[in-house]
Design a protein around this motif. Structure first.
Motif, PDB file in Angstrom:
ATOM      1  N   GLU A  74      -4.607   7.661  28.857  1.00  0.00           N
ATOM      2  CA  GLU A  74      -5.424   6.628  29.487  1.00  0.00           C
ATOM      3  C   GLU A  74      -5.264   5.258  28.844  1.00  0.00           C
ATOM      4  OE1 GLU A  74      -9.429   7.424  30.421  1.00  0.00           O
ATOM      5  OE2 GLU A  74      -9.040   9.429  31.221  1.00  0.00           O
ATOM      6  N   TYR A  75      -5.056   5.218  27.527  1.00  0.00           N
ATOM      7  CA  TYR A  75      -5.044   3.931  26.826  1.00  0.00           C
ATOM      8  C   TYR A  75      -3.683   3.549  26.252  1.00  0.00           C
ATOM      9  CZ  TYR A  75     -10.068   4.480  27.258  1.00  0.00           C
ATOM     10  OH  TYR A  75     -11.336   4.646  27.760  1.00  0.00           O
ATOM     11  N   GLY A  76      -2.722   4.457  26.332  1.00  0.00           N
ATOM     12  CA  GLY A  76      -1.377   4.115  25.897  1.00  0.00           C
ATOM     13  C   GLY A  76      -1.198   4.020  24.399  1.00  0.00           C
ATOM     14  N   GLU A  77      -2.131   4.546  23.642  1.00  0.00           N
ATOM     15  CA  GLU A  77      -2.030   4.546  22.180  1.00  0.00           C
ATOM     16  C   GLU A  77      -2.852   5.691  21.616  1.00  0.00           C
ATOM     17  OE1 GLU A  77      -3.564   0.760  21.012  1.00  0.00           O
ATOM     18  OE2 GLU A  77      -5.638   1.312  21.419  1.00  0.00           O
ATOM     19  N   SER A  78      -2.625   6.007  20.349  1.00  0.00           N
ATOM     20  CA  SER A  78      -3.392   7.059  19.705  1.00  0.00           C
ATOM     21  C   SER A  78      -4.776   6.548  19.327  1.00  0.00           C
ATOM     22  CB  SER A  78      -2.671   7.559  18.452  1.00  0.00           C
ATOM     23  OG  SER A  78      -1.438   8.162  18.789  1.00  0.00           O
ATOM     24  N   PRO A  79      -5.798   7.394  19.402  1.00  0.00           N
ATOM     25  CA  PRO A  79      -7.144   6.962  19.020  1.00  0.00           C
ATOM     26  C   PRO A  79      -7.254   6.770  17.521  1.00  0.00           C
ATOM     27  CG  PRO A  79      -7.128   9.327  19.433  1.00  0.00           C
ATOM     28  CD  PRO A  79      -5.769   8.808  19.829  1.00  0.00           C
ATOM     29  N   ASP A  80      -8.138   5.862  17.100  1.00  0.00           N
ATOM     30  CA  ASP A  80      -8.386   5.745  15.667  1.00  0.00           C
ATOM     31  C   ASP A  80      -9.298   6.888  15.232  1.00  0.00           C
ATOM     32  OD1 ASP A  80     -11.048   5.110  16.194  1.00  0.00           O
ATOM     33  OD2 ASP A  80     -10.775   2.975  15.895  1.00  0.00           O
ATOM     34  N   LEU A 131       0.808  -1.220   0.000  1.00  0.00           N
ATOM     35  CA  LEU A 131       0.000   0.000   0.000  1.00  0.00           C
ATOM     36  C   LEU A 131       0.843   1.274   0.000  1.00  0.00           C
ATOM     37  CD1 LEU A 131      -2.734  -0.929   2.647  1.00  0.00           C
ATOM     38  CD2 LEU A 131      -2.770  -1.320   0.177  1.00  0.00           C
ATOM     39  N   GLU A 132       2.114   1.164   0.314  1.00  0.00           N
ATOM     40  CA  GLU A 132       2.978   2.315   0.504  1.00  0.00           C
ATOM     41  C   GLU A 132       2.886   3.332  -0.639  1.00  0.00           C
ATOM     42  OE1 GLU A 132       5.882   4.728   2.382  1.00  0.00           O
ATOM     43  OE2 GLU A 132       4.785   2.987   3.148  1.00  0.00           O
ATOM     44  N   GLY A 133       2.351   4.508  -0.312  1.00  0.00           N
ATOM     45  CA  GLY A 133       2.270   5.609  -1.262  1.00  0.00           C
ATOM     46  C   GLY A 133       1.256   5.441  -2.375  1.00  0.00           C
ATOM     47  N   ARG A 134       0.538   4.307  -2.385  1.00  0.00           N
ATOM     48  CA  ARG A 134      -0.385   4.035  -3.499  1.00  0.00           C
ATOM     49  C   ARG A 134      -1.835   3.904  -3.052  1.00  0.00           C
ATOM     50  NH1 ARG A 134       1.589  -0.984  -6.811  1.00  0.00           N
ATOM     51  NH2 ARG A 134      -0.007  -0.165  -8.226  1.00  0.00           N
ATOM     52  N   CYS A 135      -2.058   3.881  -1.761  1.00  0.00           N
ATOM     53  CA  CYS A 135      -3.418   3.741  -1.244  1.00  0.00           C
ATOM     54  C   CYS A 135      -3.792   4.983  -0.457  1.00  0.00           C
ATOM     55  CB  CYS A 135      -3.529   2.505  -0.355  1.00  0.00           C
ATOM     56  SG  CYS A 135      -5.172   2.280   0.362  1.00  0.00           S
ATOM     57  N   PHE A 136      -4.931   5.574  -0.812  1.00  0.00           N
ATOM     58  CA  PHE A 136      -5.425   6.778  -0.156  1.00  0.00           C
ATOM     59  C   PHE A 136      -6.789   6.480   0.458  1.00  0.00           C
ATOM     60  CE2 PHE A 136      -2.360   8.153  -3.222  1.00  0.00           C
ATOM     61  CZ  PHE A 136      -1.777   9.299  -2.705  1.00  0.00           C
ATOM     62  N   VAL A 137      -7.070   7.105   1.583  1.00  0.00           N
ATOM     63  CA  VAL A 137      -8.354   6.923   2.257  1.00  0.00           C
ATOM     64  C   VAL A 137      -8.979   8.291   2.515  1.00  0.00           C
ATOM     65  CG1 VAL A 137      -7.279   6.891   4.552  1.00  0.00           C
ATOM     66  CG2 VAL A 137      -9.534   5.875   4.236  1.00  0.00           C
ATOM     67  N   THR A 138     -10.287   8.382   2.308  1.00  0.00           N
ATOM     68  CA  THR A 138     -11.008   9.622   2.593  1.00  0.00           C
ATOM     69  C   THR A 138     -11.751   9.479   3.910  1.00  0.00           C
ATOM     70  OG1 THR A 138     -12.928   8.864   1.304  1.00  0.00           O
ATOM     71  CG2 THR A 138     -11.283  10.206   0.162  1.00  0.00           C
ATOM     72  N   PHE A 139     -11.949  10.605   4.572  1.00  0.00           N
ATOM     73  CA  PHE A 139     -12.589  10.603   5.878  1.00  0.00           C
ATOM     74  C   PHE A 139     -13.389  11.886   6.034  1.00  0.00           C
ATOM     75  CE2 PHE A 139     -12.617  11.310  10.502  1.00  0.00           C
ATOM     76  CZ  PHE A 139     -13.090  10.082  10.947  1.00  0.00           C
ATOM     77  N   GLY A 140     -14.642  11.758   6.450  1.00  0.00           N
ATOM     78  CA  GLY A 140     -15.512  12.924   6.600  1.00  0.00           C
ATOM     79  C   GLY A 140     -15.227  13.684   7.864  1.00  0.00           C
ATOM     80  N   GLY A 141     -14.114  14.343   7.933  1.00  0.00           N
ATOM     81  CA  GLY A 141     -13.706  15.074   9.121  1.00  0.00           C
ATOM     82  C   GLY A 141     -12.200  15.129   9.195  1.00  0.00           C
ATOM     83  N   LEU A 142     -11.688  15.412  10.386  1.00  0.00           N
ATOM     84  CA  LEU A 142     -10.250  15.528  10.573  1.00  0.00           C
ATOM     85  C   LEU A 142      -9.701  14.312  11.308  1.00  0.00           C
ATOM     86  CD1 LEU A 142      -9.977  19.269  11.690  1.00  0.00           C
ATOM     87  CD2 LEU A 142      -9.422  18.322   9.443  1.00  0.00           C
ATOM     88  N   PRO A 143      -8.513  13.837  10.920  1.00  0.00           N
ATOM     89  CA  PRO A 143      -7.874  12.747  11.664  1.00  0.00           C
ATOM     90  C   PRO A 143      -7.411  13.259  13.018  1.00  0.00           C
ATOM     91  CG  PRO A 143      -6.386  13.594   9.984  1.00  0.00           C
ATOM     92  CD  PRO A 143      -7.697  14.282   9.773  1.00  0.00           C
ATOM     93  N   PRO A 144      -7.192  12.370  13.973  1.00  0.00           N
ATOM     94  CA  PRO A 144      -6.828  12.796  15.334  1.00  0.00           C
ATOM     95  C   PRO A 144      -5.669  13.779  15.401  1.00  0.00           C
ATOM     96  CG  PRO A 144      -7.302  10.456  15.309  1.00  0.00           C
ATOM     97  CD  PRO A 144      -7.319  10.900  13.870  1.00  0.00           C
ATOM     98  N   GLU A 145      -4.650  13.562  14.582  1.00  0.00           N
ATOM     99  CA  GLU A 145      -3.457  14.411  14.673  1.00  0.00           C
ATOM    100  C   GLU A 145      -3.688  15.831  14.167  1.00  0.00           C
ATOM    101  OE1 GLU A 145      -2.996  12.019  10.810  1.00  0.00           O
ATOM    102  OE2 GLU A 145      -3.775  11.720  12.829  1.00  0.00           O
ATOM    103  N   ARG A 146      -4.832  16.072  13.491  1.00  0.00           N
ATOM    104  CA  ARG A 146      -5.123  17.414  12.978  1.00  0.00           C
ATOM    105  C   ARG A 146      -6.136  18.163  13.838  1.00  0.00           C
ATOM    106  NH1 ARG A 146      -1.365  18.732   9.311  1.00  0.00           N
ATOM    107  NH2 ARG A 146      -2.802  20.290   8.469  1.00  0.00           N
ATOM    108  N   LEU A 147      -6.637  17.533  14.884  1.00  0.00           N
ATOM    109  CA  LEU A 147      -7.604  18.184  15.757  1.00  0.00           C
ATOM    110  C   LEU A 147      -6.919  19.256  16.598  1.00  0.00           C
ATOM    111  CD1 LEU A 147      -9.560  15.030  17.008  1.00  0.00           C
ATOM    112  CD2 LEU A 147     -10.378  16.748  15.365  1.00  0.00           C
ATOM    113  N   THR A 148      -7.670  20.303  16.909  1.00  0.00           N
ATOM    114  CA  THR A 148      -7.151  21.394  17.722  1.00  0.00           C
ATOM    115  C   THR A 148      -8.093  21.641  18.902  1.00  0.00           C
ATOM    116  OG1 THR A 148      -8.319  23.053  16.381  1.00  0.00           O
ATOM    117  CG2 THR A 148      -6.070  22.496  15.724  1.00  0.00           C
ATOM    118  N   GLY A 149      -7.676  22.490  19.827  1.00  0.00           N
ATOM    119  CA  GLY A 149      -8.538  22.871  20.939  1.00  0.00           C
ATOM    120  C   GLY A 149      -9.006  21.679  21.749  1.00  0.00           C
TER     121      GLY A 149
END
Length: 357
Positions: A265-271, A235-253
């Motif tokens: 709390e969970y020791g990992e990043s949220p999906d 999949l490297e560099g050849r698979c793209f996914v769309t999402f109706g909103g912002l991914p966790p790393e782009r959230l602010t505030g």
């Protein structure tokens, strides 16, 4: 659970409890109509239940919305995106009225519907110079619905749709299908479906067949399981996914604060959908607070009246159909075994698009 914990499990004079119900079965290996209906009836018949959060899948929502509607029981979905659940004239004949036997709305969602994601995905393909696409879907409510919207928009803006097939999600592999796709030499292969409906296997077979094309999938495939089942290297560099909103790393505030607390709390990043579950719970708590009563109809009406919610997704509200006013689509690409943010597209990007000649 995080949203409820933040208010100490109380709203006004009410104590709030959360019960998790599974609509899948071990035998089926996925959600079933019987399990979804049983959960809905259980909620409807329990006078202490004042709201339901979910479901994940649009097909499941079709089953449970009308059952809960009989009791004016609020249903807030963080993930069901099929247009017919809320939008008149865009889904199947009779939708969404068929889900409202009492004639009132009880279903809202905090995630944008597929009439945003499908067409904007086609716009993304046009921007990247794609001229020929092959469209596949899983034949289910969500997958086929978003694939149809994508294909329709492609034709409107001059992208040739070489073919459109529905796969059998019970199949073990799709090698013969991919041989046919390869013979048509598409620039892009689009799959409308989910991880559960063999998205990972389809991606694996596509790249194993030597198809020199980009793969574009919707949010139903935005899962680490998808990458692992397909093979990260493929999949490297050849698979793209769309999402109706912002991914966790782009959230602010408040969104960024949620991500940080989740990691602690969970020791990992949220999906991608974790924040939408959090936001859905926040809507329920706000509706209970505004209604200030245990009456189901009053709580549902309070949720539908929300126009100025300041939450983890930003400031937004519900429209008259129960849809969120948020309207951004993000595109991520697979890099080094994970989804990496690439760009954001909004509905305004399509506003002045001329028709295809």
């Amino acid at each position: 659970r995080m949203a409820i914990d933040e208010v100490g499990g109380r709203v006004g004079s009410f104590r709030v409890e959360y019960l998790d119900l599974d609509d899948s079965t071990v035998a089926a290996g996925q959600w079933t109509s019987e399990a979804e209906a049983a959960n809905a009836r259980r909620a409807l018949q329990d006078p202490d239940v004042v709201a339901c959060i979910g479901p994940l899948n649009s097909g499941a929502a079709k089953v449970s919305i009308p059952i809960l509607n009989f009791g004016d029981l609020l249903m807030v979905s963080p993930a069901a995106t099929a247009v017919g659940l809320t939008k008149p004239g865009l889904g199947e004949p009779g939708e969404p009225a068929v889900y409202r036997p009492v004639g009132r709305i009880n279903f809202v969602r905090v995630v944008p519907a597929d009439d945003l994601q499908g067409p904007l995905s086609a716009e993304w393909a046009r921007r990247r110079g794609m001229q020929k696409v092959y469209v596949l879907d899983d034949g289910q409510v969500y997958g086929k619905g978003i694939a149809d919207l994508f294909a329709e928009r492609c034709r409107e803006i001059g992208i040739e749709v070489l073919g459109h097939d529905s796969i059998d999600a019970r199949a073990h592999e799709f090698k013969s299908l991919m041989a046919r796709v390869k013979s048509l030499d598409p620039d892009l292969v689009y799959f409308g479906g989910t991880v559960q409906s063999k998205g990972g296997q389809l991606a694996k077979d596509m790249f194993s067949a030597g198809i020199d094309a980009v793969l574009l999938v919707p949010d139903g495939c935005q899962s680490q399981t998808f990458i692992e089942s397909a093979g990260a290297a493929m999949l490297e560099g050849r698979c793209f996914v769309t999402f109706g909103g912002l991914p966790p790393e782009r959230l602010t505030g408040k969104g960024a604060a949620f991500v940080e607390r989740y990691r602690r709390e969970y020791g990992e990043s949220p999906d991608g959908y974790a924040v939408y579950g959090y936001e859905a719970a926040g809507v329920v708590l706000r509706a209970i607070r505004d209604a200030a009563t245990k009456d189901r109809r009053a709580i549902t009406a309070a949720a539908l009246a929300i126009r100025d919610y300041d939450g983890a997704l930003g400031r937004w509200g519900f429209d008259d159909n129960g849809d969120t006013t948020l309207g951004a689509l993000t595109v991520s690409v697979v890099r080094e075994g994970r989804f990496e943010f690439a760009e954001t597209i909004t509905a305004s990007d399509m506003a002045d698009e001329p028709p295809a000649e």
